[in-house]
Scaffold this active site. Structure first.
Site, PDB file in Angstrom:
ATOM      1  N   GLU A   1       0.823  -1.215   0.000  1.00 40.36           N
ATOM      2  CA  GLU A   1       0.000   0.000   0.000  1.00 40.36           C
ATOM      3  C   GLU A   1       0.856   1.265   0.000  1.00 40.36           C
ATOM      4  O   GLU A   1       0.819   2.040   0.966  1.00 40.36           O
ATOM      5  CB  GLU A   1      -0.901   0.011   1.244  1.00 40.36           C
ATOM      6  CG  GLU A   1      -1.840  -1.161   1.329  1.00 40.36           C
ATOM      7  CD  GLU A   1      -2.564  -1.253   2.671  1.00 40.36           C
ATOM      8  OE1 GLU A   1      -3.584  -1.952   2.734  1.00 40.36           O
ATOM      9  OE2 GLU A   1      -2.091  -0.628   3.652  1.00 40.36           O
ATOM     10  N   PRO A   2       1.626   1.515  -1.041  1.00 45.21           N
ATOM     11  CA  PRO A   2       2.423   2.744  -1.039  1.00 45.21           C
ATOM     12  C   PRO A   2       1.549   3.975  -1.272  1.00 45.21           C
ATOM     13  O   PRO A   2       0.650   3.954  -2.098  1.00 45.21           O
ATOM     14  CB  PRO A   2       3.380   2.541  -2.213  1.00 45.21           C
ATOM     15  CG  PRO A   2       2.651   1.625  -3.139  1.00 45.21           C
ATOM     16  CD  PRO A   2       1.783   0.739  -2.268  1.00 45.21           C
TER      17      PRO A   2
ATOM     18  N   ARG B   1       3.173  18.987   8.269  1.00 43.78           N
ATOM     19  CA  ARG B   1       4.191  17.998   8.627  1.00 43.78           C
ATOM     20  C   ARG B   1       5.414  18.596   9.339  1.00 43.78           C
ATOM     21  O   ARG B   1       5.917  17.998  10.297  1.00 43.78           O
ATOM     22  CB  ARG B   1       4.603  17.176   7.405  1.00 43.78           C
ATOM     23  CG  ARG B   1       3.451  16.308   6.880  1.00 43.78           C
ATOM     24  CD  ARG B   1       3.904  15.347   5.794  1.00 43.78           C
ATOM     25  NE  ARG B   1       4.756  14.314   6.302  1.00 43.78           N
ATOM     26  CZ  ARG B   1       6.063  14.278   6.146  1.00 43.78           C
ATOM     27  NH1 ARG B   1       6.673  15.205   5.445  1.00 43.78           N
ATOM     28  NH2 ARG B   1       6.771  13.304   6.673  1.00 43.78           N
TER      29      ARG B   1
ATOM     30  N   ARG C   1       2.911   7.708  -0.035  1.00 43.10           N
ATOM     31  CA  ARG C   1       3.919   8.753  -0.167  1.00 43.10           C
ATOM     32  C   ARG C   1       4.850   8.530  -1.371  1.00 43.10           C
ATOM     33  O   ARG C   1       5.174   9.466  -2.104  1.00 43.10           O
ATOM     34  CB  ARG C   1       4.758   8.763   1.118  1.00 43.10           C
ATOM     35  CG  ARG C   1       5.862   9.787   1.190  1.00 43.10           C
ATOM     36  CD  ARG C   1       6.800   9.441   2.364  1.00 43.10           C
ATOM     37  NE  ARG C   1       6.069   9.009   3.524  1.00 43.10           N
ATOM     38  CZ  ARG C   1       5.631   9.818   4.479  1.00 43.10           C
ATOM     39  NH1 ARG C   1       5.922  11.094   4.430  1.00 43.10           N
ATOM     40  NH2 ARG C   1       4.951   9.333   5.494  1.00 43.10           N
TER      41      ARG C   1
ATOM     42  N   TYR D   1       5.675  16.817  12.797  1.00 47.02           N
ATOM     43  CA  TYR D   1       6.724  15.794  12.942  1.00 47.02           C
ATOM     44  C   TYR D   1       8.136  16.368  12.872  1.00 47.02           C
ATOM     45  O   TYR D   1       9.097  15.607  12.819  1.00 47.02           O
ATOM     46  CB  TYR D   1       6.664  14.770  11.793  1.00 47.02           C
ATOM     47  CG  TYR D   1       5.336  14.155  11.490  1.00 47.02           C
ATOM     48  CD1 TYR D   1       4.613  13.467  12.455  1.00 47.02           C
ATOM     49  CD2 TYR D   1       4.819  14.206  10.192  1.00 47.02           C
ATOM     50  CE1 TYR D   1       3.398  12.869  12.137  1.00 47.02           C
ATOM     51  CE2 TYR D   1       3.607  13.610   9.864  1.00 47.02           C
ATOM     52  CZ  TYR D   1       2.903  12.944  10.853  1.00 47.02           C
ATOM     53  OH  TYR D   1       1.715  12.348  10.537  1.00 47.02           O
TER      54      TYR D   1
ATOM     55  N   CYS E   1      -0.837  32.439  13.025  1.00 49.24           N
ATOM     56  CA  CYS E   1      -0.536  33.000  14.345  1.00 49.24           C
ATOM     57  C   CYS E   1      -0.004  31.900  15.237  1.00 49.24           C
ATOM     58  O   CYS E   1      -0.693  31.424  16.148  1.00 49.24           O
ATOM     59  CB  CYS E   1      -1.791  33.613  14.947  1.00 49.24           C
ATOM     60  SG  CYS E   1      -2.377  34.959  13.945  1.00 49.24           S
ATOM     61  N   GLU E   2       1.195  31.449  14.953  1.00 50.63           N
ATOM     62  CA  GLU E   2       1.759  30.292  15.643  1.00 50.63           C
ATOM     63  C   GLU E   2       3.253  30.310  15.342  1.00 50.63           C
ATOM     64  O   GLU E   2       3.640  30.274  14.169  1.00 50.63           O
ATOM     65  CB  GLU E   2       1.094  29.032  15.039  1.00 50.63           C
ATOM     66  CG  GLU E   2       1.547  27.723  15.595  1.00 50.63           C
ATOM     67  CD  GLU E   2       1.016  27.492  17.002  1.00 50.63           C
ATOM     68  OE1 GLU E   2      -0.166  27.771  17.254  1.00 50.63           O
ATOM     69  OE2 GLU E   2       1.812  27.045  17.832  1.00 50.63           O
TER      70      GLU E   2
ATOM     71  N   TYR F   1       0.410  13.893   1.971  1.00 48.73           N
ATOM     72  CA  TYR F   1       0.078  14.381   3.310  1.00 48.73           C
ATOM     73  C   TYR F   1       0.182  15.902   3.434  1.00 48.73           C
ATOM     74  O   TYR F   1       0.374  16.423   4.510  1.00 48.73           O
ATOM     75  CB  TYR F   1       0.937  13.671   4.370  1.00 48.73           C
ATOM     76  CG  TYR F   1       0.804  12.173   4.271  1.00 48.73           C
ATOM     77  CD1 TYR F   1      -0.377  11.544   4.647  1.00 48.73           C
ATOM     78  CD2 TYR F   1       1.830  11.385   3.732  1.00 48.73           C
ATOM     79  CE1 TYR F   1      -0.525  10.171   4.518  1.00 48.73           C
ATOM     80  CE2 TYR F   1       1.681  10.010   3.596  1.00 48.73           C
ATOM     81  CZ  TYR F   1       0.509   9.413   3.993  1.00 48.73           C
ATOM     82  OH  TYR F   1       0.365   8.057   3.854  1.00 48.73           O
TER      83      TYR F   1
HETATM   84  C1  LIG Z   1      -2.422   0.973   6.740  1.00 45.05           C
HETATM   85  C2  LIG Z   1      -1.616   1.927   5.945  1.00 45.05           C
HETATM   86  N1  LIG Z   1      -1.283   1.596   4.685  1.00 45.05           N
HETATM   87  C3  LIG Z   1      -0.564   2.440   3.915  1.00 45.05           C
HETATM   88  C4  LIG Z   1      -0.137   3.659   4.395  1.00 45.05           C
HETATM   89  C5  LIG Z   1       0.646   4.552   3.485  1.00 45.05           C
HETATM   90  O1  LIG Z   1       1.888   4.870   3.985  1.00 45.05           O
HETATM   91  P1  LIG Z   1       2.908   5.652   3.055  1.00 45.05           P
HETATM   92  O2  LIG Z   1       2.189   6.835   2.501  1.00 45.05           O
HETATM   93  O3  LIG Z   1       4.004   6.049   3.995  1.00 45.05           O
HETATM   94  O4  LIG Z   1       3.343   4.725   1.983  1.00 45.05           O
HETATM   95  C6  LIG Z   1      -0.440   4.032   5.713  1.00 45.05           C
HETATM   96  C7  LIG Z   1       0.016   5.323   6.249  1.00 45.05           C
HETATM   97  O5  LIG Z   1      -0.138   5.702   7.356  1.00 45.05           O
HETATM   98  C8  LIG Z   1      -1.216   3.135   6.504  1.00 45.05           C
HETATM   99  O6  LIG Z   1      -1.563   3.456   7.764  1.00 45.05           O
END
Ligand SMILES: Cc1ncc(COP(=O)(O)O)c(C=O)c1O
Length: 453
Positions: free
Chosen positions: A306-307, A350, A309, A354, A381-382, A411
């Protein structure tokens, strides 16, 4: 310097001979004039190339060890109707984390069967919407959810395809991974036994799913973190998940068909950083999965990943206009130039959330001025409203300059807010010398329309 800017920019970012930058063949000055700033700019060709890259790398590596792969684009990174379509056209499925993301994927024409639904606290309405759309998988995250999904499936007379999200104790991020027995976090079900011993919560959930006729146990899911640059974490998690799969088969005779290894593939945010290379990680993970299955004497499962980013992050940049420029003398005598832009933590949380690092450049012109140490800040304002903590910018940076921040595709928009009642920027796609608005800029009227007085 003219030519392709390279890492961390998208492939289509080029500095022209006249000093301005273009992306996807469109001059950023034209983008700013047409769409205003701040704006999220998405390089469609780059997104498609990375989506294809992941699909091809994993399909090839796993075919070599004898199994198939499904690549789910993690919509949480950025989901618009067009983006979901691009993902699908490049052979990816779509992973959603809420009813809203599910609705966008469906609006894009992604078939339900190619969509997954995640979430540690899904509402009944979200589960029902997923079942009604015939999603390919609901990833259950708790024991109570097993019952809730089963009840909603029974009410519809359907069998719900589910995966169980487990926590493996493996955490990864950046260059390292750590492995712990117990996890102190909200996601998934632990593979470690509880304080009174007995079956782990993960095994309990798997057994509960197997026992429910309204549920079909597709497989086991694990996601170990984000911005991972070391394949060792994926291999360690695969070992834990495949052991659990073999254990379930020993107990019940049910050998699940699928294992999802989640997302988290790291990208470059700064010049000189080396992103995770998808061919290499795919090969490493495929050979690890094959070896572990051989140790257990079990056939290989179908794999999914599940990429998010890694597909959309580098494809995006944020275009800002510079406003106030203010030199500040530091305790050590150095001078830091605070460069304020017309957005900030509301379009990219971000850095504040983070401490994430980004890279910025002047893109409307080039300059021979001596570089100065700069901090790019927003207009909120931060005092933590930082866009880029540290970057060298030409010393003549001034109000009206166009400044772009690289690798903001993931993100940024998806975590954007209306803090200080700023309106969220548009998402503008560029491709082949033309631009197109995918999500329009919010207006103050949009905000006022929500406020019922
Ligand atoms: C369950 C799950 N799958 C996939 C992702 C995607 O992660 P990334 O965008 O770092 O590839 C996330 C991100 O939080 C996630 O929680």
């Amino acid at each position: 310097m003219t030519g392709v800017l390279g890492v961390p920019w998208s492939h289509g970012v080029v500095r022209r001979a006249d000093g301005a930058v273009e992306v996807g063949g469109v001059d950023v000055r034209d983008l700013a004039a047409e769409h205003g700033t701040p704006a999220y700019v998405l390089d469609e060709a780059d997104f498609r190339a990375r989506a294809r890259g992941y699909r091809t790398a994993f399909a090839t590596a796993f075919a070599e060890v004898g199994t198939g792969v499904d690549v789910y684009y993690a919509g949480k990174a950025l989901l618009t109707v067009a983006v979901a379509r691009w993902a699908r056209e490049e052979g990816l499925r779509v992973d959603t984390a809420s009813g809203g993301e599910l609705a966008v994927a469906l609006r894009a024409g992604v078939p339900g069967a190619e969509i997954g639904l995640h979430g540690n606290n899904k509402s009944d309405a979200e589960i029902a919407a997923a079942l009604d759309a015939g999603v390919g998988r609901i990833i259950v995250d708790s024991l109570v959810e097993v019952d809730r999904v089963a009840a909603l499936a029974a009410a519809r007379g359907v069998v719900a395809p589910v995966m169980v999200r487990v926590t493996t104790g493996v955490h990864a991020g950046g260059h390292e991974y750590i492995s712990t027995a117990h996890e102190d976090q909200k996601f998934g079900l632990s593979v470690s036994a509880g304080p009174t011993g007995g079956d782990s919560p993960a095994m309990q959930a798997l057994l509960a799913v197997v026992a429910r006729p309204e549920l079909h146990l597709l497989g086991i899911h694990s996601h170990i973190g984000s911005q991972i640059l070391d394949p060792a974490g994926f291999e360690a998690a695969a070992r834990v998940v495949l052991r659990l799969r073999a254990g379930l088969a020993d107990r019940t005779g049910v050998l699940v068909d699928e294992v999802d290894l989640g997302g988290g593939y790291g990208i470059a945010y700064l010049p000189g950083e080396v992103p995770l290379e998808e061919d290499r990680i795919a090969k490493d993970v495929a050979s690890a999965v094959a070896a572990i299955c051989a140790e257990h004497g079990t056939p290989l499962p179908r794999i999914s990943i599940e990429p998010g980013r890694a597909v959309v992050g580098p494809a995006g940049l944020t275009l800002y206009t510079v406003g106030t420029v203010k030199p500040v003398v530091l305790d050590d005598g150095r001078v830091r130039t605070y460069v304020s832009v017309d957005g900030g933590m509301s379009d990219n949380i971000r850095p504040a959330l983070y401490g994430a690092d980004y890279h910025a450049e002047l893109v409307g012109r080039s300059s021979d001025a001596e570089p100065v140490l700069a901090r790019v800040v927003g207009k909120h304002c931060e005092s933590g409203d930082v866009v880029v903590h540290e970057v060298m910018l030409p010393g003549d940076v001034r109000a009206g300059d166009l400044l772009a921040v690289a690798a903001t595709g993931a993100y940024g928009r998806s975590m954007a807010s209306n803090y200080n009642l700023l309106t969220r920027p548009p998402v503008v796609a560029v491709s082949g010398g033309a631009s197109r608005v995918l999500v329009r800029r919010e207006t103050t009227d949009d905000l006022l329309a929500l406020d019922l007085g």
